[in-house]
Design a protein around this motif. Structure first.
Motif, PDB file in Angstrom:
ATOM      1  N   TYR A  88       0.509  -0.946  -0.049  1.00 21.15           N
ATOM      2  CA  TYR A  88       0.344   0.024  -0.111  1.00 21.15           C
ATOM      3  C   TYR A  88       1.268   1.193  -0.101  1.00 21.15           C
ATOM      4  N   ASN A  89       2.186   1.007   0.621  1.00 21.01           N
ATOM      5  CA  ASN A  89       2.622   2.541   1.042  1.00 21.01           C
ATOM      6  C   ASN A  89       3.364   2.901  -0.576  1.00 21.01           C
ATOM      7  N   GLN A  90       3.976   1.836  -0.839  1.00 26.12           N
ATOM      8  CA  GLN A  90       4.423   1.558  -2.569  1.00 26.12           C
ATOM      9  C   GLN A  90       3.904   2.176  -3.392  1.00 26.12           C
ATOM     10  N   TRP A  91       2.517   2.013  -3.412  1.00 29.46           N
ATOM     11  CA  TRP A  91       1.278   2.276  -4.384  1.00 29.46           C
ATOM     12  C   TRP A  91       1.665   3.906  -3.970  1.00 29.46           C
ATOM     13  N   ARG A  92       0.639   4.154  -3.221  1.00 32.42           N
ATOM     14  CA  ARG A  92       1.046   5.518  -2.591  1.00 32.42           C
ATOM     15  C   ARG A  92       2.013   6.154  -3.005  1.00 32.42           C
ATOM     16  N   ARG A  93       3.183   5.745  -2.711  1.00 28.76           N
ATOM     17  CA  ARG A  93       4.585   6.333  -3.078  1.00 28.76           C
ATOM     18  C   ARG A  93       4.468   6.537  -4.704  1.00 28.76           C
ATOM     19  N   ARG A  94       3.917   5.274  -5.523  1.00 26.92           N
ATOM     20  CA  ARG A  94       3.835   5.986  -6.892  1.00 26.92           C
ATOM     21  C   ARG A  94       3.031   6.755  -7.508  1.00 26.92           C
ATOM     22  N   LEU A  95       1.651   6.620  -7.305  1.00 20.87           N
ATOM     23  CA  LEU A  95       0.601   7.130  -6.677  1.00 20.87           C
ATOM     24  C   LEU A  95       0.857   9.255  -6.604  1.00 20.87           C
ATOM     25  N   ASN A  96       2.188   9.149  -5.827  1.00 20.90           N
ATOM     26  CA  ASN A  96       2.321  10.873  -5.515  1.00 20.90           C
ATOM     27  C   ASN A  96       3.211  11.079  -6.108  1.00 20.90           C
ATOM     28  N   GLY A  97       4.012  10.306  -6.875  1.00 20.01           N
ATOM     29  CA  GLY A  97       5.644  10.744  -7.460  1.00 20.01           C
ATOM     30  C   GLY A  97       4.795  10.969  -8.767  1.00 20.01           C
ATOM     31  N   ARG A  98       3.516  10.209  -9.876  1.00 22.97           N
ATOM     32  CA  ARG A  98       3.173  10.531 -10.788  1.00 22.97           C
ATOM     33  C   ARG A  98       2.531  11.606 -10.381  1.00 22.97           C
ATOM     34  N   GLY A  99       2.169  11.706  -9.270  1.00 22.84           N
ATOM     35  CA  GLY A  99       1.179  13.380  -9.471  1.00 22.84           C
ATOM     36  C   GLY A  99       1.642  13.972  -9.438  1.00 22.84           C
ATOM     37  N   LEU A 100       3.505  14.401  -8.872  1.00 21.55           N
ATOM     38  CA  LEU A 100       3.870  15.334  -9.114  1.00 21.55           C
ATOM     39  C   LEU A 100       5.142  15.886  -9.765  1.00 21.55           C
ATOM     40  N   ARG A 101       5.138  14.595 -10.637  1.00 18.97           N
ATOM     41  CA  ARG A 101       5.574  14.405 -12.063  1.00 18.97           C
ATOM     42  C   ARG A 101       4.841  15.102 -13.204  1.00 18.97           C
ATOM     43  N   ALA A 102       3.182  14.997 -12.656  1.00 15.65           N
ATOM     44  CA  ALA A 102       2.512  15.586 -13.926  1.00 15.65           C
ATOM     45  C   ALA A 102       2.250  16.856 -13.655  1.00 15.65           C
ATOM     46  N   GLN A 103       1.869  17.277 -12.633  1.00 17.33           N
ATOM     47  CA  GLN A 103       1.857  18.293 -11.807  1.00 17.33           C
ATOM     48  C   GLN A 103       3.356  19.391 -12.495  1.00 17.33           C
ATOM     49  N   ARG A 104       4.427  18.823 -12.407  1.00 16.80           N
ATOM     50  CA  ARG A 104       5.852  19.421 -12.930  1.00 16.80           C
ATOM     51  C   ARG A 104       5.681  19.920 -14.645  1.00 16.80           C
ATOM     52  N   GLU A 105       5.003  18.470 -14.657  1.00 12.61           N
ATOM     53  CA  GLU A 105       5.635  18.402 -16.715  1.00 12.61           C
ATOM     54  C   GLU A 105       4.342  19.397 -17.467  1.00 12.61           C
ATOM     55  N   ASP A 106       3.170  19.652 -16.040  1.00  8.50           N
ATOM     56  CA  ASP A 106       2.127  20.537 -16.396  1.00  8.50           C
ATOM     57  C   ASP A 106       3.135  21.866 -16.391  1.00  8.50           C
ATOM     58  N   SER A 107       3.477  22.458 -15.275  1.00  8.17           N
ATOM     59  CA  SER A 107       4.099  23.615 -15.091  1.00  8.17           C
ATOM     60  C   SER A 107       5.043  23.778 -16.290  1.00  8.17           C
ATOM     61  N   ILE A 108       6.078  23.493 -16.773  1.00  8.89           N
ATOM     62  CA  ILE A 108       6.774  22.950 -17.886  1.00  8.89           C
ATOM     63  C   ILE A 108       6.467  23.162 -18.977  1.00  8.89           C
ATOM     64  N   ARG A 109       4.433  22.924 -19.706  1.00  9.76           N
ATOM     65  CA  ARG A 109       4.703  23.237 -20.585  1.00  9.76           C
ATOM     66  C   ARG A 109       4.113  25.195 -20.531  1.00  9.76           C
ATOM     67  N   ARG A 110       3.759  24.841 -19.214  1.00 11.97           N
ATOM     68  CA  ARG A 110       3.038  26.676 -18.802  1.00 11.97           C
ATOM     69  C   ARG A 110       4.075  27.377 -19.166  1.00 11.97           C
ATOM     70  N   THR A 111       5.310  27.285 -18.804  1.00 15.62           N
ATOM     71  CA  THR A 111       6.276  28.245 -19.112  1.00 15.62           C
ATOM     72  C   THR A 111       8.139  28.625 -20.716  1.00 15.62           C
ATOM     73  N   VAL A 112       7.897  29.760 -20.316  1.00 11.46           N
ATOM     74  CA  VAL A 112       9.004  30.033 -21.597  1.00 11.46           C
ATOM     75  C   VAL A 112      10.478  30.259 -20.854  1.00 11.46           C
TER      76      VAL A 112
END
Length: 295
Positions: A88-112
């Motif tokens: 469960y902890n590994q699944w939660r870490r992977r989920l949080n990691g994917r969420g943070l990665r998605a937020q970072r990728e979204d921020s990069i697309r909105r940055t010049v």
């Protein structure tokens, strides 16, 4: 054992019935038989109160096997629970990691990424230029303030703003045309607890500069004297550093906003044995809270 005793009583009753029809025994033999029956009944009562599941009724080998099986089942159960918890902890870490990665990728697309920025251009001027493309969330100018090689990252509220900003590449800002490219990195966010929380603190930021590359041998009094000599009266100063870094940083708040503007021109001047870098501060210098009030 209780059943055996009850069978003994029944057989004894049958024996009494046969003996009574054949002949009548003596009074002494009757007394002995009745005493024997009382003893047997006492034994039946005693045996009926015993627990047949008690460990003394099982051989030692049986109880040892049971104990080992019980321990195995307990250890299996705890290991299964531990395994489920780890999964469960590994699944939660992977989920949080994917969420943070998605937020970072979204921020990069909105940055010049903006290159070749004039040394006299401020973050406010740069943000004003790109405000025509969309809502500017953050603007960060980096690099040597005395070099044309300064660069910046501008983050927008949406991808459309970042796409529109690319058309401003070649626009004259100061004495040089800026180059605007899609960013490959996101802007590292400032800790929100340090940002101004009120209009008064925003006004404090306008009177504050952020100074880096300060010689470790320089004291807080030296920093204050330096800025008051060239810029104006200092109302509050915070000098920070640790053993991990070779230089220190400072937040200098002036009495007047004009003094903070003059302080920006001190970038590149010597303070101690090093050349300091000065830029506008994004955070106010808050008064220290006494330790007694924290408890």
């Amino acid at each position: 054992m209780a059943a055996v005793a009850e069978n003994a009583i029944a057989s004894n009753d049958q024996f009494r019935h046969r003996s009574s029809t054949a002949s009548v025994g003596s009074a002494a033999s009757d007394d002995s038989k009745s005493e024997f029956q009382r003893d047997v009944r006492k034994l039946v009562d005693l045996l009926s109160k015993l627990n047949p599941s008690a460990k003394e009724f099982f051989p030692s080998s049986y109880s040892a096997e049971n104990r080992s099986q019980s321990k195995d089942s307990i250890s299996d159960g705890s290991s299964n629970n531990r395994r489920r918890k780890n999964n469960y902890n590994q699944w939660r870490r992977r989920l949080n990691g994917r969420g943070l990665r998605a937020q970072r990728e979204d921020s990069i697309r909105r940055t010049v990424y903006v290159a070749e920025i004039d040394q006299h251009v401020t973050e406010e001027q740069l943000a004003t230029l790109f405000a025509h493309c969309g809502q500017v969330v953050d603007c960060r100018v980096c690099g040597d303030p005395h070099s044309v090689l300064r660069f910046a990252f501008v983050e927008f509220a949406d991808e459309q703003g970042a796409a529109a900003a690319l058309s401003l590449s070649g626009t004259m800002l100061g004495y040089y045309p800026v180059r605007v490219l899609p960013s490959k990195t996101a802007i590292l966010p400032v800790n929100p607890t340090f940002l101004p929380r009120s209009e008064d603190e925003r006004e404090m930021c306008a009177r504050t500069v952020y100074c880096t590359n300060i010689d470790k041998k320089v004291s807080q009094a030296d920093v204050k004297i330096f800025f008051e000599t060239y810029c104006g009266e200092v109302s509050r100063l915070r000098l920070l550093g640790d053993h991990l870094h070779s230089t220190r940083i400072a937040f200098v708040e002036f009495v007047l906003a004009e003094s903070a503007i003059i302080a920006l021109n001190c970038s590149g001047m010597a303070l101690g044995s090093l050349l300091i870098r000065v830029s506008p501060s994004k955070t106010p210098v808050r008064p220290r809270v006494p330790r007694a009030m924290l408890h």
